[in-house]
Scaffold this active site. Structure first.
Site, PDB file in Angstrom:
ATOM      1  N   ASP A   1      13.874 -11.607   8.547  1.00  0.00           N
ATOM      2  CA  ASP A   1      13.141 -12.635   7.520  1.00  0.00           C
ATOM      3  C   ASP A   1      13.678 -12.460   5.888  1.00  0.00           C
ATOM      4  OD1 ASP A   1      12.706  -9.985   6.375  1.00  0.00           O
ATOM      5  OD2 ASP A   1      10.333 -10.057   7.108  1.00  0.00           O
TER       6      ASP A   1
ATOM      7  N   GLY B   1       1.399  -7.015   2.215  1.00  0.00           N
ATOM      8  CA  GLY B   1       0.833  -8.049   1.325  1.00  0.00           C
ATOM      9  C   GLY B   1       0.010  -7.704   0.160  1.00  0.00           C
TER      10      GLY B   1
ATOM     11  N   HIS C   1      12.203  -7.718   4.509  1.00  0.00           N
ATOM     12  CA  HIS C   1      11.863  -6.097   4.586  1.00  0.00           C
ATOM     13  C   HIS C   1      13.107  -5.540   5.183  1.00  0.00           C
ATOM     14  CE1 HIS C   1       7.920  -8.349   5.260  1.00  0.00           C
ATOM     15  NE2 HIS C   1       7.667  -7.500   4.389  1.00  0.00           N
TER      16      HIS C   1
ATOM     17  N   ASN D   1       4.993  -8.324  -5.001  1.00  0.00           N
ATOM     18  CA  ASN D   1       4.255  -9.484  -4.424  1.00  0.00           C
ATOM     19  C   ASN D   1       3.733 -10.623  -5.509  1.00  0.00           C
ATOM     20  OD1 ASN D   1       4.592  -9.236  -1.592  1.00  0.00           O
ATOM     21  ND2 ASN D   1       2.940  -7.843  -1.280  1.00  0.00           N
TER      22      ASN D   1
ATOM     23  N   SER E   1       4.318  -3.949   1.712  1.00  0.00           N
ATOM     24  CA  SER E   1       4.904  -3.775   3.117  1.00  0.00           C
ATOM     25  C   SER E   1       6.109  -3.039   3.013  1.00  0.00           C
ATOM     26  CB  SER E   1       5.026  -5.303   3.531  1.00  0.00           C
ATOM     27  OG  SER E   1       5.937  -5.859   2.619  1.00  0.00           O
TER      28      SER E   1
END
Length: 235
Positions: A202, A91, A205, A119, A54
């Site tokens: 969040d 993801g 990002h 991730n 992402s």
């Protein structure tokens, strides 16, 4: 430093919960869907392919605000002729990247920017698995696009999963780069990771301003690569 790591630790917890240009010189293409090959370069120009998660896909910002598109703008300003393809997938893990890289590389590329592993680290995936998957991706690029210059984007994680795990996670990028003679971006999120004002709500990002900083970091490493003469097709 303590405040930065405190925020970064919150960033990790949020991530675990939520993750499961055009002009005469450069064309920036939209990210291909999973399982679809990257589009061929425009007008025969060599392709710079950004392959990642992402962060590369630009989740939460406009496509032209994500750092691959900003790199396309910098390429244009430098008078270089490349097609930029954003093959980021939100993801994505190294295992997922390993499974789809062959589809993405249906056409040869000049430069392959590999941005994966974050991730994995946030989920505590064994480092042996991450290393094996990244090596497999590198091997696939070398097989399908042997003339490509591979640029590896290093990543770091906070020590929530243990200082030893975090340190070894950081080190594996340099080790892979040395083993495979890759160009290394030491830390993709230099000056951005853990800095609240450069991340979206969040905490994960980058904002448009954050992406501009990421693009500056990437460009410092990528520009000399792009200025090298490209080998003739079939050489």
């Amino acid at each position: 430093m303590k405040l930065i790591w405190t925020f970064f630790s919150c960033w990790l917890l949020l991530a675990l919960a939520s993750c499961s240009t055009n002009d005469s010189q450069t064309t920036t293409e939209t990210p291909p869907a999973a399982g679809k090959p990257a589009a061929p370069s425009a007008a025969g120009k060599p392709t710079v392919l950004f392959f990642g998660n992402s962060l590369t896909a630009g989740l939460g910002v406009e496509p032209d605000e994500a750092f691959p598109a900003l790199i396309g703008q910098k390429i244009d300003s430098a008078g270089l002729s490349y097609t930029v393809v954003n093959a980021g997938l939100s993801g994505e893990t190294t295992a997922g990247g390993r499974s789809r890289v062959g589809w993405v590389l249906r056409k040869p590329v000049a430069v392959f920017v590999l941005e994966l592993g974050g991730n994995d680290g946030l989920r505590g995936i064994p480092l042996t698995d991450t290393r094996r998957n990244l090596q497999a991706i590198i091997d696939t690029v070398r097989q399908l696009s042997p003339q490509a210059q591979i640029v590896l984007a290093g990543m770091q994680i906070p020590p929530n999963l243990g200082a030893d795990y975090a340190a070894k996670f950081k080190q594996l990028y340099g080790e892979l780069a040395r083993k495979n003679n890759l160009v290394l971006i030491p830390f993709l999120l230099e000056g951005v990771g853990g800095v609240a004002k450069f991340n979206q709500r969040d905490g994960i990002h980058p904002t448009p301003a954050g992406h501009r900083l990421v693009a500056r970091t990437v460009w410092g490493i990528l520009q000399p690569v792009l200025q090298q003469p490209q080998p003739a097709a079939g050489s």
